[in-house]
Design an enzyme around this catalytic site. Structure first.
Site, mmCIF file in Angstrom:
data_model
loop_
_atom_site.group_PDB
_atom_site.id
_atom_site.type_symbol
_atom_site.label_atom_id
_atom_site.label_comp_id
_atom_site.label_asym_id
_atom_site.label_seq_id
_atom_site.Cartn_x
_atom_site.Cartn_y
_atom_site.Cartn_z
ATOM 1 N N HIS A 1 -13.938 1.933 8.863
ATOM 2 C CA HIS A 1 -13.058 0.848 8.395
ATOM 3 C C HIS A 1 -13.454 0.386 6.982
ATOM 4 C CE1 HIS A 1 -10.302 -2.585 9.971
ATOM 5 N NE2 HIS A 1 -10.093 -2.355 8.693
ATOM 6 N N ILE A 2 -13.505 1.338 6.072
ATOM 7 C CA ILE A 2 -13.917 1.040 4.697
ATOM 8 C C ILE A 2 -12.776 1.256 3.700
ATOM 9 C CG2 ILE A 2 -16.365 1.528 5.081
ATOM 10 C CD1 ILE A 2 -15.843 4.328 3.850
ATOM 11 N N GLY A 3 -11.540 1.351 4.209
ATOM 12 C CA GLY A 3 -10.404 1.610 3.322
ATOM 13 C C GLY A 3 -10.322 0.640 2.159
ATOM 14 N N GLY A 4 -10.551 -0.645 2.439
ATOM 15 C CA GLY A 4 -10.473 -1.641 1.381
ATOM 16 C C GLY A 4 -11.829 -2.114 0.904
ATOM 17 N N ASP B 1 -9.728 5.826 9.749
ATOM 18 C CA ASP B 1 -10.621 4.797 9.217
ATOM 19 C C ASP B 1 -10.693 3.569 10.129
ATOM 20 O OD1 ASP B 1 -12.262 3.690 7.033
ATOM 21 O OD2 ASP B 1 -10.586 2.301 6.736
ATOM 22 N N ILE C 1 0.834 -1.199 0.000
ATOM 23 C CA ILE C 1 0.000 0.000 0.000
ATOM 24 C C ILE C 1 0.872 1.254 0.000
ATOM 25 C CG2 ILE C 1 -1.669 1.335 1.347
ATOM 26 C CD1 ILE C 1 -2.853 -1.358 2.253
ATOM 27 N N ASP D 1 10.461 2.639 7.039
ATOM 28 C CA ASP D 1 10.072 1.241 7.220
ATOM 29 C C ASP D 1 11.177 0.531 7.986
ATOM 30 O OD1 ASP D 1 7.912 -0.730 5.444
ATOM 31 O OD2 ASP D 1 9.513 -1.682 6.598
ATOM 32 N N GLU E 1 -13.677 -1.754 17.586
ATOM 33 C CA GLU E 1 -14.675 -1.605 16.532
ATOM 34 C C GLU E 1 -15.834 -2.576 16.762
ATOM 35 O OE1 GLU E 1 -12.727 -2.094 12.785
ATOM 36 O OE2 GLU E 1 -11.373 -0.383 13.080
#
Length: 337
Positions: free
Chosen positions: A220-223, A193, A91, A110, A198
């Site tokens: 939580h709708i990123g994907g 998100d 991503i 990273d 949750e």
């Protein structure tokens, strides 16, 4: 309890809901969908960057409330701004490419040594990235070590008036610290998100971030796009069936990865065992004892597991199968065809 279970498929990226080690111990292969919703998450991140920097949501709320407030105050282009990407995986890398195409300067951090795409610049420390970024976008995994990865200290290291985006995991951000940074003006806005807690189903939900200006909150709708769901529904079952039909374990999370072509005029044995000295020799002793001619053999191991695929060009009897199942440290044995 499911002694005949061969494989588990997770129709998502995260696998904290699956005991990978125990599955491995029982010889059960686990697949997930690490790429299928990447584009969906990245596009949402790009949209949020633009919406936050243009202050779109406060203007939209004003219009909904019957107020006209045409102003350029706190409204900026993304071109020429610095984007800091924390987590440069599938991503993070794709976000890097799209952000640079919009004219942003990209920095990334990273824990692993990742090759930069385009003109992205690697930061040696998280602090270096936070110090230089106008927007920070979080894309790290669900490792328990990432709990409160971004807290009061890290938020204080960000630029005054910067923006913060979290499309990764809810528990990686200290929500009270983020709330404080937003309310005292340290941050100019945020898009969240994911949340530490949750609901299991749609319905009422509350978070301390509700009601704060220029904060985009999504469930939580990123994907969660139609395209991503179709990609996942194609990718995971194909991995499952490929393993069942050919023994391939490419992209398995808890197994050595092997990719093999399907053989004609041959038989294929799959043997999963504990990775201990002598097991492979014992397997071949059994095959030699029954005068089985090996046309191909492929072994791959990890720290705890050995996975061997043997192709044979001679018919076999049930005695061979019984003998191979009795090899010491065998976890699972299967005749594929």
């Amino acid at each position: 309890a499911a002694n005949k279970l061969l494989v588990v498929g997770a129709f998502c990226i995260g696998t904290t809901q699956i005991d990978l080690h125990y599955c491995q111990k029982k010889g059960v292969v686990v697949f997930n969908a690490p790429y299928s919703n990447t584009r969906s998450v990245v596009e949402l991140a790009v949209g949020q960057i633009i919406m936050l920097m243009r202050n779109i949501f406060p203007r939209s709320v004003e219009i909904h409330n019957g107020q006209w407030n045409k102003t350029a105050e706190n409204s900026r282009e993304v071109r020429g701004k610095n984007l800091g990407i924390v987590g440069y995986g599938n991503i993070g890398k794709q976000l890097s490419v799209l952000a640079e195409a919009m004219g942003m300067r990209v920095y990334y951090y990273d824990l692993e040594d990742r090759l930069a795409l385009g003109n992205a610049k690697k930061c040696n420390t998280l602090e270096d990235l936070l110090n230089v970024s106008d927007v920070v976008s979080l894309h790290i995994d669900d490792s328990i070590s990432n709990h409160n990865f971004i807290g009061e200290r890290e938020l204080a290291q960000m630029r005054d008036g910067a923006y913060f985006i979290n499309l990764s995991r809810g528990f990686v951000v200290d929500i009270p610290a983020l709330e404080k940074a937003l309310k005292n003006g340290k941050l100019a806005g945020a898009a969240i998100d994911v949340y530490p807690d949750e609901p299991r189903r749609n319905g009422p939900f509350s978070t301390p971030l509700q009601g704060i200006p220029n904060v985009i909150l999504t469930p939580h709708i990123g994907g969660s796009t139609e395209e991503a769901q179709m990609n996942i529904a194609d990718f995971v079952p194909n991995k499952i069936m490929d393993y069942i039909n050919s023994g391939n374990t490419v992209d398995a999370l808890n197994f050595p990865n092997i990719r093999l072509p399907k053989q004609n005029n041959a038989h294929r044995f799959l043997h999963i065992h504990r990775n201990l000295p002598g097991v492979m020799a014992h397997i071949n002793e059994v095959l030699a004892q029954y005068e089985m001619n090996i046309s191909g053999q492929y072994l791959s191991t990890n720290k705890e597991l050995g996975y061997v695929i043997t192709d044979l060009d001679k018919d076999y009897n049930k005695d061979v199968i019984r003998a191979l199942k009795k090899v010491e440290h065998t976890i699972k044995f299967r005749v594929l065809y």
